[in-house]
Design a protein around this motif. Structure first.
Motif, PDB file in Angstrom:
ATOM      1  N   LEU A  54       0.650  -1.155  -0.019  1.00 15.86           N
ATOM      2  CA  LEU A  54       0.028   0.115  -0.016  1.00 15.86           C
ATOM      3  C   LEU A  54       0.800   1.350  -0.140  1.00 15.86           C
ATOM      4  CD1 LEU A  54      -2.704  -1.221   2.566  1.00 15.86           C
ATOM      5  CD2 LEU A  54      -2.806  -1.167   0.177  1.00 15.86           C
ATOM      6  N   GLY A  55       0.262   2.545  -0.619  1.00 18.58           N
ATOM      7  CA  GLY A  55       1.105   3.632  -0.564  1.00 18.58           C
ATOM      8  C   GLY A  55       1.037   4.367   0.732  1.00 18.58           C
ATOM      9  N   TRP A  56       0.272   4.243   1.575  1.00 15.35           N
ATOM     10  CA  TRP A  56       0.256   4.471   3.133  1.00 15.35           C
ATOM     11  C   TRP A  56      -0.543   3.707   3.995  1.00 15.35           C
ATOM     12  CZ3 TRP A  56       3.372   7.594   4.726  1.00 15.35           C
ATOM     13  CH2 TRP A  56       3.008   8.717   5.960  1.00 15.35           C
ATOM     14  N   LYS A  57      -0.776   3.792   5.185  1.00 15.86           N
ATOM     15  CA  LYS A  57      -1.218   2.958   6.274  1.00 15.86           C
ATOM     16  C   LYS A  57      -2.900   2.598   5.981  1.00 15.86           C
ATOM     17  CE  LYS A  57       1.585   5.293   9.435  1.00 15.86           C
ATOM     18  NZ  LYS A  57       1.716   6.041  10.878  1.00 15.86           N
ATOM     19  N   LYS A  58      -3.068   1.661   6.757  1.00 19.80           N
ATOM     20  CA  LYS A  58      -4.460   1.156   6.415  1.00 19.80           C
ATOM     21  C   LYS A  58      -5.635   1.812   7.026  1.00 19.80           C
ATOM     22  CE  LYS A  58      -2.648  -3.714   6.287  1.00 19.80           C
ATOM     23  NZ  LYS A  58      -2.309  -4.896   7.042  1.00 19.80           N
ATOM     24  N   PHE A  59      -5.827   2.943   6.058  1.00 17.48           N
ATOM     25  CA  PHE A  59      -7.062   3.903   6.626  1.00 17.48           C
ATOM     26  C   PHE A  59      -8.080   3.431   5.529  1.00 17.48           C
ATOM     27  CE2 PHE A  59      -3.382   6.657   7.920  1.00 17.48           C
ATOM     28  CZ  PHE A  59      -3.957   6.887   9.218  1.00 17.48           C
ATOM     29  N   THR A  60      -9.140   4.060   5.448  1.00 14.09           N
ATOM     30  CA  THR A  60     -10.356   3.714   5.002  1.00 14.09           C
ATOM     31  C   THR A  60     -10.318   4.131   3.444  1.00 14.09           C
ATOM     32  OG1 THR A  60     -12.774   3.829   4.837  1.00 14.09           O
ATOM     33  CG2 THR A  60     -11.654   5.932   5.049  1.00 14.09           C
ATOM     34  N   GLN A  61      -9.053   4.671   3.165  1.00 12.06           N
ATOM     35  CA  GLN A  61      -8.889   5.126   1.527  1.00 12.06           C
ATOM     36  C   GLN A  61      -8.685   3.677   0.986  1.00 12.06           C
ATOM     37  OE1 GLN A  61      -5.043   7.228   2.478  1.00 12.06           O
ATOM     38  NE2 GLN A  61      -4.532   6.413   0.519  1.00 12.06           N
ATOM     39  N   PHE A  62      -8.064   2.812   1.653  1.00  9.53           N
ATOM     40  CA  PHE A  62      -8.300   1.511   0.937  1.00  9.53           C
ATOM     41  C   PHE A  62      -9.081   0.373   1.247  1.00  9.53           C
ATOM     42  CE2 PHE A  62      -3.374   3.155   1.824  1.00  9.53           C
ATOM     43  CZ  PHE A  62      -3.264   3.297   0.576  1.00  9.53           C
ATOM     44  N   GLY A  63     -10.270   1.051   1.427  1.00  8.00           N
ATOM     45  CA  GLY A  63     -11.351   0.279   2.155  1.00  8.00           C
ATOM     46  C   GLY A  63     -11.889  -0.891   1.288  1.00  8.00           C
ATOM     47  N   GLY A  64     -11.786  -0.739  -0.107  1.00  8.03           N
ATOM     48  CA  GLY A  64     -12.232  -1.942  -1.158  1.00  8.03           C
ATOM     49  C   GLY A  64     -11.550  -2.766  -0.995  1.00  8.03           C
ATOM     50  N   HIS A  65     -10.090  -2.720  -0.777  1.00  9.78           N
ATOM     51  CA  HIS A  65      -9.193  -3.949  -0.488  1.00  9.78           C
ATOM     52  C   HIS A  65      -9.892  -4.785   0.859  1.00  9.78           C
ATOM     53  CE1 HIS A  65      -6.563  -2.451  -3.414  1.00  9.78           C
ATOM     54  NE2 HIS A  65      -5.662  -1.809  -2.585  1.00  9.78           N
ATOM     55  N   PHE A  66     -10.124  -3.923   1.865  1.00  5.51           N
ATOM     56  CA  PHE A  66     -10.327  -4.873   2.985  1.00  5.51           C
ATOM     57  C   PHE A  66     -11.890  -5.460   2.972  1.00  5.51           C
ATOM     58  CE2 PHE A  66      -7.827  -1.181   4.646  1.00  5.51           C
ATOM     59  CZ  PHE A  66      -6.497  -1.832   4.457  1.00  5.51           C
ATOM     60  N   ALA A  67     -12.873  -4.847   2.178  1.00  6.73           N
ATOM     61  CA  ALA A  67     -14.009  -5.495   1.809  1.00  6.73           C
ATOM     62  C   ALA A  67     -13.872  -6.633   1.052  1.00  6.73           C
ATOM     63  CB  ALA A  67     -14.884  -4.349   0.911  1.00  6.73           C
ATOM     64  N   ALA A  68     -13.074  -6.835   0.192  1.00  6.57           N
ATOM     65  CA  ALA A  68     -12.789  -8.079  -0.606  1.00  6.57           C
ATOM     66  C   ALA A  68     -12.008  -9.034   0.293  1.00  6.57           C
ATOM     67  CB  ALA A  68     -11.786  -7.753  -1.822  1.00  6.57           C
ATOM     68  N   LEU A  69     -11.218  -8.651   1.303  1.00  5.66           N
ATOM     69  CA  LEU A  69     -10.820  -9.673   2.319  1.00  5.66           C
ATOM     70  C   LEU A  69     -12.144 -10.106   3.234  1.00  5.66           C
ATOM     71  CD1 LEU A  69      -7.619  -7.955   3.688  1.00  5.66           C
ATOM     72  CD2 LEU A  69      -7.791 -10.202   2.250  1.00  5.66           C
ATOM     73  N   LYS A  70     -12.711  -8.973   3.728  1.00  5.35           N
ATOM     74  CA  LYS A  70     -13.961  -9.385   4.690  1.00  5.35           C
ATOM     75  C   LYS A  70     -14.951 -10.218   3.962  1.00  5.35           C
ATOM     76  CE  LYS A  70     -17.658  -6.755   7.002  1.00  5.35           C
ATOM     77  NZ  LYS A  70     -18.881  -7.457   5.999  1.00  5.35           N
ATOM     78  N   ASN A  71     -15.491 -10.096   2.951  1.00  5.98           N
ATOM     79  CA  ASN A  71     -16.277 -11.016   1.948  1.00  5.98           C
ATOM     80  C   ASN A  71     -15.940 -12.044   1.553  1.00  5.98           C
ATOM     81  OD1 ASN A  71     -18.346  -9.004   2.927  1.00  5.98           O
ATOM     82  ND2 ASN A  71     -18.126  -7.640   1.244  1.00  5.98           N
ATOM     83  N   GLY A  72     -14.569 -12.334   1.487  1.00  5.47           N
ATOM     84  CA  GLY A  72     -14.015 -13.595   0.988  1.00  5.47           C
ATOM     85  C   GLY A  72     -13.864 -13.562  -0.581  1.00  5.47           C
ATOM     86  N   TYR A  73     -13.903 -12.799  -1.204  1.00  4.40           N
ATOM     87  CA  TYR A  73     -13.810 -12.675  -2.459  1.00  4.40           C
ATOM     88  C   TYR A  73     -12.255 -12.870  -3.237  1.00  4.40           C
ATOM     89  CZ  TYR A  73     -17.690  -9.338  -2.184  1.00  4.40           C
ATOM     90  OH  TYR A  73     -18.780  -8.767  -1.885  1.00  4.40           O
TER      91      TYR A  73
END
Length: 351
Positions: A54-73
């Motif tokens: 990532l270009g920076w820390k795990k803020f919500t600006q990267f939330g789509g990545h984390f949604a994909a993790l959360k939902n098992g995509y």
């Protein structure tokens, strides 16, 4: 003293919202992706690990990545997706080209400059179809155009100075008429009136200032004639060509994550905060506002025709023209080496 100045916790998070001038961190980053047990479990499950710097820390600006993790995509595509936090001493281009990560993210202009220097990286998608980079100014002293910067003092990260100079030159404004001062990631330099304008992420620092009661005008770079992409995803050309199927699977899952984010920004802001706020020091209210403000930048005009995460050669050509005007690039660039849409189309986008 502004409300922002009086809040230690808010200032702490603001200092972490925007990176620049980064160098490669010491030590192998893949070790930060997970434990050996995690890797063994992924291997036993038949998953292929793909690491994204990532270009920076795990803020919500990267939330789509984390949604994909959360939902098992990612798991559904057979991928064990790892996302490594960025920081002030981490340059994603260096991390990716050194083989410590498969994918990175950077401004489209950074990728273009890298290719112009014969660094073999290639963009294949973007999170933000319009960069969140913005010029912020106080409502009491508005600076909302490039022409209005003449005679003003503007604070900006050192890495943004060449691009701003290019934008000014293209608009017919002599960059020497603008006093550019290097700043960190705390925008209280604007609220305390030490500068007339401040450049950072409008979706982060700008909204956090507003949340703190500071009346601020946010003018995004797209309104200033800069079509740059924000958090464009890239890999080495060797990876793009040799692992096309794997990148396509990864991107197919990631696009689903960003689609979920666009439809549920506050939910994913909450999830991101729950997972990572101990690391980032994020303020939940700021994360939720940031997520909502990011949606129109992520789902830009190209989404209607092509879908999410679309990249276009024409945008890189315009950015190239900016850099050429400013004398920052003096030779032609092979755009076939800068960007590809093949992986996007394979992942479900419409050409």
């Amino acid at each position: 003293m502004s409300a922002l100045d009086s809040s230690t916790s808010r200032r702490a998070v603001l200092r972490g919202l925007f990176g620049g001038g980064a160098l490669l961190a010491a030590g192998p980053l893949l070790a930060a992706c997970g434990s050996d047990d995690d890797s063994s479990s992924a291997s036993a499950a038949g998953l292929t690990t793909v690491t994204c710097q990532l270009g920076w820390k795990k803020f919500t600006q990267f939330g789509g990545h984390f949604a994909a993790l959360k939902n098992g995509y990612f798991t559904a595509e057979g991928i064990d997706a790892k996302f490594v936090s960025g920081g002030p001493n981490i340059d994603p281009v260096s991390v990716v080209t050194s083989g410590q990560a498969d994918i990175g993210d950077a401004n489209g202009s950074d990728i273009l400059l890298s290719v112009s220097k014969n660094i073999p990286v290639m963009a294949f998608a973007t999170i933000y179809q319009s960069t969140p980079n913005a010029l912020m100014s106080l409502d009491s002293n508005p600076v909302t155009s490039l022409a209005a910067m003449a005679g003003k003092t503007v604070g900006l990260p050192t890495t943004e100075r060449p691009l701003l100079s290019a934008m000014l030159s293209k608009a017919g404004v002599d960059p020497s008429t603008v006093k550019m001062v290097p700043v960190g990631t705390d925008p209280s330099i604007l609220s305390s009136k030490q500068v007339d304008g401040y450049i950072g992420y409008g979706t982060q620092q700008g909204l956090s200032l507003r949340q703190s009661g500071v009346p601020v005008t946010i003018t995004y770079f797209s309104e200033l004639g800069n079509p740059d992409y924000g958090n464009a995803l890239f890999a080495t050309r060797k990876t793009v060509e040799g692992k096309k199927d794997l990148l396509t699977k990864w991107l197919r899952a990631d696009r689903k994550g960003w689609d979920y984010f666009v439809k549920n920004p506050e939910e994913i802001a909450q999830y991101t905060w729950d997972q990572y706020h101990n690391e980032t020091g994020a303020v939940l209210a700021d994360e939720k506002e940031s997520a909502k403000a990011a949606v129109p930048l992520i789902a830009g005009p190209d989404t209607r025709t092509h879908g999410l995460m679309w990249v276009d050669q024409a945008a890189f050509e315009k950015v190239y023209d900016l850099y050429k005007t400013a004398g920052l690039i003096d030779k032609p660039v092979d755009y076939a080496a800068v960007v590809t849409t093949d992986i996007l189309v394979g992942a479900g986008a419409t050409a």
